[in-house]
Design a protein around this motif. Structure first.
Motif, PDB file in Angstrom:
ATOM      1  N   LEU A 131      14.355   8.404   5.647  1.00 30.26           N
ATOM      2  CA  LEU A 131      14.270   7.874   7.012  1.00 30.26           C
ATOM      3  C   LEU A 131      12.813   7.649   7.407  1.00 30.26           C
ATOM      4  O   LEU A 131      12.469   6.629   8.022  1.00 30.26           O
ATOM      5  CB  LEU A 131      14.937   8.847   7.988  1.00 30.26           C
ATOM      6  N   LEU A 132      11.939   8.592   7.034  1.00 32.18           N
ATOM      7  CA  LEU A 132      10.513   8.453   7.345  1.00 32.18           C
ATOM      8  C   LEU A 132       9.903   7.261   6.618  1.00 32.18           C
ATOM      9  O   LEU A 132       9.035   6.561   7.159  1.00 32.18           O
ATOM     10  CB  LEU A 132       9.768   9.739   6.973  1.00 32.18           C
ATOM     11  N   GLU A 133      10.354   7.018   5.389  1.00 37.98           N
ATOM     12  CA  GLU A 133       9.877   5.857   4.640  1.00 37.98           C
ATOM     13  C   GLU A 133      10.291   4.561   5.331  1.00 37.98           C
ATOM     14  O   GLU A 133       9.525   3.599   5.387  1.00 37.98           O
ATOM     15  CB  GLU A 133      10.428   5.881   3.213  1.00 37.98           C
ATOM     16  N   MET A 134      11.513   4.542   5.869  1.00 36.69           N
ATOM     17  CA  MET A 134      11.971   3.362   6.606  1.00 36.69           C
ATOM     18  C   MET A 134      11.168   3.168   7.886  1.00 36.69           C
ATOM     19  O   MET A 134      10.872   2.040   8.278  1.00 36.69           O
ATOM     20  CB  MET A 134      13.464   3.489   6.926  1.00 36.69           C
ATOM     21  N   LYS A 135      10.828   4.272   8.535  1.00 37.32           N
ATOM     22  CA  LYS A 135      10.033   4.196   9.753  1.00 37.32           C
ATOM     23  C   LYS A 135       8.684   3.556   9.466  1.00 37.32           C
ATOM     24  O   LYS A 135       8.210   2.689  10.218  1.00 37.32           O
ATOM     25  CB  LYS A 135       9.833   5.599  10.324  1.00 37.32           C
ATOM     26  N   GLU A 136       8.065   3.974   8.373  1.00 41.46           N
ATOM     27  CA  GLU A 136       6.774   3.418   7.997  1.00 41.46           C
ATOM     28  C   GLU A 136       6.895   1.924   7.691  1.00 41.46           C
ATOM     29  O   GLU A 136       6.030   1.124   8.068  1.00 41.46           O
ATOM     30  CB  GLU A 136       6.228   4.153   6.770  1.00 41.46           C
ATOM     31  N   LYS A 140       5.083  -1.317   9.654  1.00 43.09           N
ATOM     32  CA  LYS A 140       4.278  -2.306   8.935  1.00 43.09           C
ATOM     33  C   LYS A 140       4.980  -3.663   8.863  1.00 43.09           C
ATOM     34  O   LYS A 140       4.436  -4.615   8.316  1.00 43.09           O
ATOM     35  CB  LYS A 140       4.002  -1.807   7.518  1.00 43.09           C
ATOM     36  N   ASN A 141       6.210  -3.739   9.395  1.00 42.89           N
ATOM     37  CA  ASN A 141       7.005  -4.971   9.374  1.00 42.89           C
ATOM     38  C   ASN A 141       7.343  -5.394   7.945  1.00 42.89           C
ATOM     39  O   ASN A 141       7.486  -6.578   7.653  1.00 42.89           O
ATOM     40  CB  ASN A 141       6.289  -6.116  10.108  1.00 42.89           C
ATOM     41  N   ASN A 142       7.450  -4.396   7.052  1.00 43.08           N
ATOM     42  CA  ASN A 142       7.881  -4.667   5.683  1.00 43.08           C
ATOM     43  C   ASN A 142       9.400  -4.665   5.625  1.00 43.08           C
ATOM     44  O   ASN A 142      10.070  -4.104   6.495  1.00 43.08           O
ATOM     45  CB  ASN A 142       7.335  -3.601   4.729  1.00 43.08           C
ATOM     46  N   VAL A 143       9.943  -5.265   4.565  1.00 42.16           N
ATOM     47  CA  VAL A 143      11.401  -5.313   4.431  1.00 42.16           C
ATOM     48  C   VAL A 143      11.971  -3.912   4.246  1.00 42.16           C
ATOM     49  O   VAL A 143      12.931  -3.526   4.900  1.00 42.16           O
ATOM     50  CB  VAL A 143      11.809  -6.233   3.261  1.00 42.16           C
TER      51      VAL A 143
END
Length: 237
Positions: A131-136, A140-143
């Protein structure tokens, strides 16, 4: 290479893309026979050689089978080979996408419910990390599709059900492809943002953390339904 060859190649690529779109929208179903080269050339208003090149390109990536004397047939997609870094990515038809989400709803809604009931501190930590990786990624507006896959697989692992974990791992490459597409569509939608997508995952995590099985089930179903609608709408455009 001559100018004429370059132009012919561009035309064949356009024809290939148009046929891919027909399959993607479900206008041509797996197993169906495409129109003849002559008919396709008339339909697209291009040369027969451009059509043949387009069909050869589709055959090279496994989308169609060309049978001498019979015609060109759309292949039934093999999901086990969806994400193969050694070859171009396959296009998934609308029908196949709908079927995939039916499977995901059956598997992952139940997985979220089981995870809420059986999760351990360690398995919950794995879900939290994803979840934290998705938040990051959203910041950053990454996929961020890899973190998304990790999140859903971690939930399956938190269910403590060996068969379910195996099934999710087998689907993981397929999920990575579809999650990339859904997040790309979501990212460029005027009405949806990656932050909202993150919030849906956060609600799933919070329900699992609180060991609220009914809420975990509800949050996962709502999430998958939203993603499905976003992706199918994007495929139709």
């Amino acid at each position: 290479m001559t100018f004429e060859q370059i132009e012919s190649k561009k035309i064949s690529e356009i024809v290939r893309e148009q046929i891919e779109d027909m399959i993607k929208r479900g206008e041509v179903q797996p197993g169906a026979k495409l129109e003849s080269v002559v008919e396709l050339s008339e339909q697209f208003q291009v040369s027969r050689s451009a059509v043949r090149e387009a069909l050869s390109a589709l055959r090279a990536v496994g989308m169609v089978t060309i049978k001498q004397g019979e015609g060109t047939f759309v292949n039934t997609y093999d999901f086990s080979h969806m994400f193969d870094p050694m070859r171009p990515e396959r296009i998934i038809s609308k029908k196949e996408m709908l079927e995939l989400f039916e499977i995901r709803k059956i598997m992952e809604v139940g997985a979220a419910e089981l995870a809420a009931e059986k999760r351990t501190p360690a398995s919950l930590h794995a879900v939290k990390n994803a979840l934290l990786e998705m938040k990051e990624a959203s910041i950053k507006n990454n996929v961020g599709e890899s973190a998304d896959v990790t999140f859903h697989v971690a939930i399956a692992e938190a269910s403590q059900n060996g068969l379910l974990i195996d099934m999710m791992n087998q689907l993981s490459d397929t999920l990575r492809k579809t999650m990339f597409e859904s997040r790309r569509v979501w990212l460029f939608s005027e009405k949806r943002t990656l932050e909202r997508l993150y919030e849906e995952h956060e609600r799933i995590y919070e329900a699992i953390e609180k060991q609220d099985a009914p809420q975990a089930r509800k949050a996962m179903l709502e999430h998958l339904t939203n993603v499905e609608q976003t992706l199918i709408t994007g495929m139709e455009k």
